[in-house]
Design an enzyme around this catalytic site. Structure first.
Site, PDB file in Angstrom:
ATOM      1  N   GLU A 440       0.586 -11.519   0.480  1.00  0.00           N
ATOM      2  CA  GLU A 440       1.836 -12.045   0.155  1.00  0.00           C
ATOM      3  C   GLU A 440       2.531 -12.090  -0.481  1.00  0.00           C
ATOM      4  OE1 GLU A 440       3.337 -12.142   2.303  1.00  0.00           O
ATOM      5  OE2 GLU A 440       2.110 -11.210   3.848  1.00  0.00           O
TER       6      GLU A 440
HETATM    7  C1  LIG Z   1      -7.529  -8.712   2.791  1.00  0.00           C
HETATM    8  C2  LIG Z   1      -6.427  -8.569   2.254  1.00  0.00           C
HETATM    9  C3  LIG Z   1      -4.939  -8.210   3.065  1.00  0.00           C
HETATM   10  C4  LIG Z   1      -3.849  -7.920   3.238  1.00  0.00           C
HETATM   11  N1  LIG Z   1      -2.669  -7.356   4.657  1.00  0.00           N
HETATM   12  C5  LIG Z   1      -1.575  -7.059   3.882  1.00  0.00           C
HETATM   13  C6  LIG Z   1      -1.121  -6.420   4.785  1.00  0.00           C
HETATM   14  O1  LIG Z   1      -1.361  -7.082   6.087  1.00  0.00           O
HETATM   15  N2  LIG Z   1       0.116  -6.032   4.757  1.00  0.00           N
HETATM   16  C7  LIG Z   1       0.693  -5.105   3.783  1.00  0.00           C
HETATM   17  O2  LIG Z   1       1.052  -4.510   3.537  1.00  0.00           O
HETATM   18  N3  LIG Z   1      -0.531  -5.857   2.465  1.00  0.00           N
HETATM   19  C8  LIG Z   1      -2.098  -6.654   2.525  1.00  0.00           C
HETATM   20  N4  LIG Z   1      -2.418  -6.732   1.840  1.00  0.00           N
HETATM   21  C9  LIG Z   1      -2.203  -5.387   0.518  1.00  0.00           C
HETATM   22  C10 LIG Z   1      -1.885  -7.686  -1.343  1.00  0.00           C
HETATM   23  O3  LIG Z   1      -0.828  -7.487  -0.183  1.00  0.00           O
HETATM   24  C11 LIG Z   1      -1.537  -6.392  -2.245  1.00  0.00           C
HETATM   25  O4  LIG Z   1      -3.102  -6.461  -2.614  1.00  0.00           O
HETATM   26  C12 LIG Z   1      -0.804  -7.263  -3.294  1.00  0.00           C
HETATM   27  O5  LIG Z   1       0.611  -7.755  -2.785  1.00  0.00           O
HETATM   28  C13 LIG Z   1      -1.202  -7.314  -4.682  1.00  0.00           C
HETATM   29  O6  LIG Z   1      -0.620  -6.062  -4.275  1.00  0.00           O
HETATM   30  P1  LIG Z   1      -1.844  -5.221  -5.191  1.00  0.00           P
HETATM   31  O7  LIG Z   1      -2.675  -5.070  -5.204  1.00  0.00           O
HETATM   32  O8  LIG Z   1      -2.051  -3.152  -5.225  1.00  0.00           O
HETATM   33  O9  LIG Z   1      -1.828  -5.886  -6.774  1.00  0.00           O
HETATM   34  P2  LIG Z   1      -0.953  -5.261  -8.144  1.00  0.00           P
HETATM   35  O10 LIG Z   1       0.506  -4.837  -7.732  1.00  0.00           O
HETATM   36  O11 LIG Z   1      -1.341  -4.130  -8.815  1.00  0.00           O
HETATM   37  O12 LIG Z   1      -1.296  -6.091  -8.855  1.00  0.00           O
HETATM   38  C14 LIG Z   1      -2.963  -6.622  -9.840  1.00  0.00           C
HETATM   39  C15 LIG Z   1      -1.918  -7.808 -10.556  1.00  0.00           C
HETATM   40  O13 LIG Z   1      -0.860  -7.312 -10.983  1.00  0.00           O
HETATM   41  C16 LIG Z   1      -0.219  -8.621 -11.533  1.00  0.00           C
HETATM   42  N5  LIG Z   1       1.331  -7.951 -11.449  1.00  0.00           N
HETATM   43  C17 LIG Z   1       1.794  -6.936 -11.177  1.00  0.00           C
HETATM   44  N6  LIG Z   1       2.763  -6.703 -11.157  1.00  0.00           N
HETATM   45  C18 LIG Z   1       3.611  -7.261 -11.579  1.00  0.00           C
HETATM   46  C19 LIG Z   1       4.675  -8.222 -12.172  1.00  0.00           C
HETATM   47  N7  LIG Z   1       5.849  -7.037 -11.915  1.00  0.00           N
HETATM   48  N8  LIG Z   1       5.200  -9.118 -12.509  1.00  0.00           N
HETATM   49  C20 LIG Z   1       4.067 -10.139 -12.811  1.00  0.00           C
HETATM   50  N9  LIG Z   1       3.103  -8.971 -12.930  1.00  0.00           N
HETATM   51  C21 LIG Z   1       1.630  -8.658 -11.898  1.00  0.00           C
HETATM   52  C22 LIG Z   1      -0.271  -9.272  -9.659  1.00  0.00           C
HETATM   53  O14 LIG Z   1       0.476 -10.083  -9.601  1.00  0.00           O
HETATM   54  C23 LIG Z   1      -1.545  -9.450 -10.093  1.00  0.00           C
HETATM   55  O15 LIG Z   1      -2.079 -10.075 -10.730  1.00  0.00           O
HETATM   56  C24 LIG Z   1      -3.992  -7.103   1.495  1.00  0.00           C
HETATM   57  C25 LIG Z   1      -4.724  -6.688   0.832  1.00  0.00           C
HETATM   58  C26 LIG Z   1      -5.760  -7.887   0.936  1.00  0.00           C
HETATM   59  C27 LIG Z   1      -6.772  -7.357   0.116  1.00  0.00           C
END
Ligand SMILES: Cc1cc2nc3c(=O)[nH]c(=O)nc-3n(C[C@H](O)[C@H](O)[C@H](O)COP(=O)(O)OP(=O)(O)OC[C@H]3O[C@@H](n4cnc5c(N)ncnc54)[C@H](O)[C@@H]3O)c2cc1C
Length: 599
Positions: A440
């Protein structure tokens, strides 16, 4: 192994004594939402969470999900609990009567939701996502789509999901690739693969309605070219029945650290029929309805898990015999005293209690503003409530989920080595809680939202609004002798917060990286101030009750002791976070990326 007891006494303290929901609803002409009705919901809700849900929590963690041929089977007991939830009418409680709901304002229902999360967080996610999807469809879809989907979703026969994330597109939704081609009949062919989709596939409902972000063929690049579509697993058929399969397939489910009973799915959409929700290229702002709803829901997940961890800890600390009290044996007839006699264990327990009980006030207070934003006939007052909700949402989401990491970790610590092994069950809480600061919008992103959009985006007005609200509480309670020191201390912290905001504002004008460098610590400062506000109000109510000779003086004295702990030992964390926020971006950005590690 602990068992869950709904914390009804404390929930009653918050909803009746601190926030007075009955009076709140009466002021909007909703006299039917009186104390008797609210009590009925609390008591029956507690029974459901304790007796139907809680017994499935451990089973869900250990048994997990079965995945075969694109189908997901939920753990034993999940279907039955979901059926009961629907049959007993819980699922329709907050929905609009127009779609078959009972129209209970969502603010109060947070008390019920907290109990469901504590009962079984993974199970609660299925219906939680559906509620968020319903609110999004209600707010943005055409009447035709509402008629087609909402009655079934409100009744719990069809569930909902949110499909944003793709393998290469997590935080940065501007680069998502799923596409939607117009079919000429008002529908679209949606094609692409989404990952990490919670409840993307399962066996609790006959149909699953996906809310999918995708790009139209002529869409501009970036976030301004994203549209929102309803894509059902099965097309709606005649007479409310499901029709043909719609090319939506679950490719696999993830193997995860926690929430083992919540399927996290890879979802393939292959020329799946979808319908536009809201306007073309405005999908992200429509999806924000869902995300804001879900962000508060995730904050509440942190709250519900913290409560459970705290319950397990207090039971264990009274039971586990180790060592003797430093002031002499308290249980000389036993081999040792219970560990609750040790000051360090009390430090951990009181820290948990301060986060759990203070966090409850913060959640329900936000819920009360959500009601005001819907029910208040005064447009200006509605706007004020909406501003407050906008400000508090990233704090509830990030501060309370970070707190849940601390509280669940303390639970493991209080259990010693027994906390690290599976038998006591507290390690599950820490594993389940770990996702809450991530999904989220990660907590880093919440912090940027708070400082960048909510604070600097309003020219600091939002902080002034919060300060004014908190000062009202200070004025209300400062004259009570037990509470005066808390009021004075909180007043000083408000000034510190204001100075920090102004300083960071100046720094950010010179260098935008200053916002990113300060944001997380700034959110922590804001969270501790807001929790101080909650504890001031709780202590004020408690002091008044004691002064009035209330028969439950022990309960209220415990509130004052916990408030003292908060103001003495937790609120001062603000100083280190403020120092870190002030330290600036230069130190963080100095090291070239290739110099972070040397072979
Ligand atoms: C169990 C689970 C359930 C989920 N359920 C859903 C769902 O129902 N629907 C859905 O769409 N998604 C879902 N997700 C996805 C979840 O919302 C994402 O994992 C999350 O938004 C982060 O994206 P990412 O994993 O690609 O991390 P990334 O975006 O790659 O981020 C990696 C790190 O870099 C940091 N970062 C990235 N960009 C920036 C920035 N611009 N400024 C500062 N820091 C940054 C982040 O804070 C994080 O610490 C789920 C994930 C999990 C693990």
């Amino acid at each position: 192994m602990y068992s869950y007891r709904a914390p009804l006494r404390d929930i009653r303290f918050v909803v009746h004594e601190v926030l007075d929901f009955e009076q709140h609803y009466r002021s909007f002409g909703r006299e039917e939402l009186n104390r008797d009705l609210l009590e009925g919901i609390l008591e029956e809700g507690a029974r459901f969470a304790e007796t139907v849900l809680a017994p499935t929590n451990r089973i869900g963690d250990e048994h997990g999900l079965q995945f075969e041929d694109g189908q997901v089977r939920t753990p034993p007991g999940f279907k039955e609990a979901y059926q009961r939830y629907c049959e007993d009418g819980w699922i329709t409680m907050t929905a609009d009567p127009q779609w078959g709901g009972q129209g209970l304002p969502g603010g109060f229902s947070l008390a019920f939701s907290e109990m469901l999360v504590s009962g079984n967080m993974a199970w609660k996610m299925y219906s939680g996502l559906t509620e968020s999807a319903v609110s999004t469809i209600e707010a943005h879809a055409s009447d035709e789509l509402k008629q087609r989907y909402l009655p079934k979703m409100v009744a719990g026969e069809w569930s909902g999901t949110m499909c944003l994330t793709e393998a290469h597109s997590g935080t940065d939704l501007g680069i998502l690739r799923t596409k939607a081609e117009p079919l000429g009949d008002g529908s679209y062919a949606v094609t692409g693969t989404k990952i990490f989709i919670s409840a993307g596939e399962h066996d609790l409902t006959e149909n699953i309605i996906h809310l999918v972000l995708a790009r139209l063929p002529d869409a501009p690049p970036g976030t301004k070219g994203i549209s929102l579509f309803i894509v059902p697993k099965f097309l709606p058929g005649d007479e409310g029945k499901i029709g043909a399969a719609n090319g939506v397939r679950c490719g696999s489910i993830e193997h995860k650290m926690g929430i083992h009973a919540s399927p996290t799915c890879v979802m393939h959409f292959n020329d799946s029929k979808g319908w536009l929700v809201g306007k073309a290229n405005e999908g992200l702002s429509c999806m924000f309805t869902m995300m804001n709803h879900a962000r508060l829901g995730v904050g509440l997940q942190g709250q519900g898990l913290s409560e459970l961890a705290w319950q397990a800890s207090i039971a264990y600390a009274n039971d586990r015999l180790q060592g003797r009290s430093l002031t002499g044996a308290k249980m000389p007839g036993k081999s040792a005293d219970p560990i609750i006699v040790h000051p360090d264990v009390r430090r951990m327990l009181l820290t948990q209690k301060a986060f759990v009980e203070g966090g409850r006030v913060l959640c329900f207070l936000t819920g009360r503003e959500i009601d005001s934003a819907h029910l208040n006939p005064d447009t200006e007052a509605r706007k004020r409530s909406n501003d407050l909700i906008a400000f508090l949402t990233p704090i509830v989401k990030a501060f309370l989920t970070d707190a849940s990491m601390e509280v669940t970790s303390l639970a493991v610590q209080i259990h010693g080595g027994h906390g690290f092994i599976r038998e006591t069950g507290v390690e599950q809480l820490m594993r389940d809680a770990r996702i809450t600061p991530i999904y989220e919008g990660t907590n880093g992103i919440q912090a940027l939202d708070l400082l960048g959009r909510k604070v600097f985006g309003t020219g600091g007005k939002s902080v002034q609004m919060m300060v004014a609200r908190i000062k009202e509480a200070i004025d209300k309670y400062a004259a009570l002798p037990e509470v005066t020191p808390f009021a004075v201390e909180l007043g000083k912290r408000l000034e510190q917060w204001g100075r920090l905001t102004a300083e960071l504002g100046k720094a950010a004008m010179a260098n935008p990286e200053e916002v990113g460098a300060a944001a997380t610590d700034y959110l922590q400062v804001s969270g501790y101030v807001c929790l101080g506000w909650c504890w001031l109000a709780a202590a004020g109510v408690a002091a008044k009750k004691i002064a009035a000779g209330d028969a439950e003086a022990d309960f209220y004295r415990a509130k004052l002791v916990t408030a003292q702990h908060y103001f003495d030992r937790i609120l001062p964390r603000i100083d280190s976070h403020a120092a870190a926020a002030r330290a600036g971006a230069a130190g963080l950005m100095k090291l070239p990326a290739e110099h972070f590690a040397f072979a």
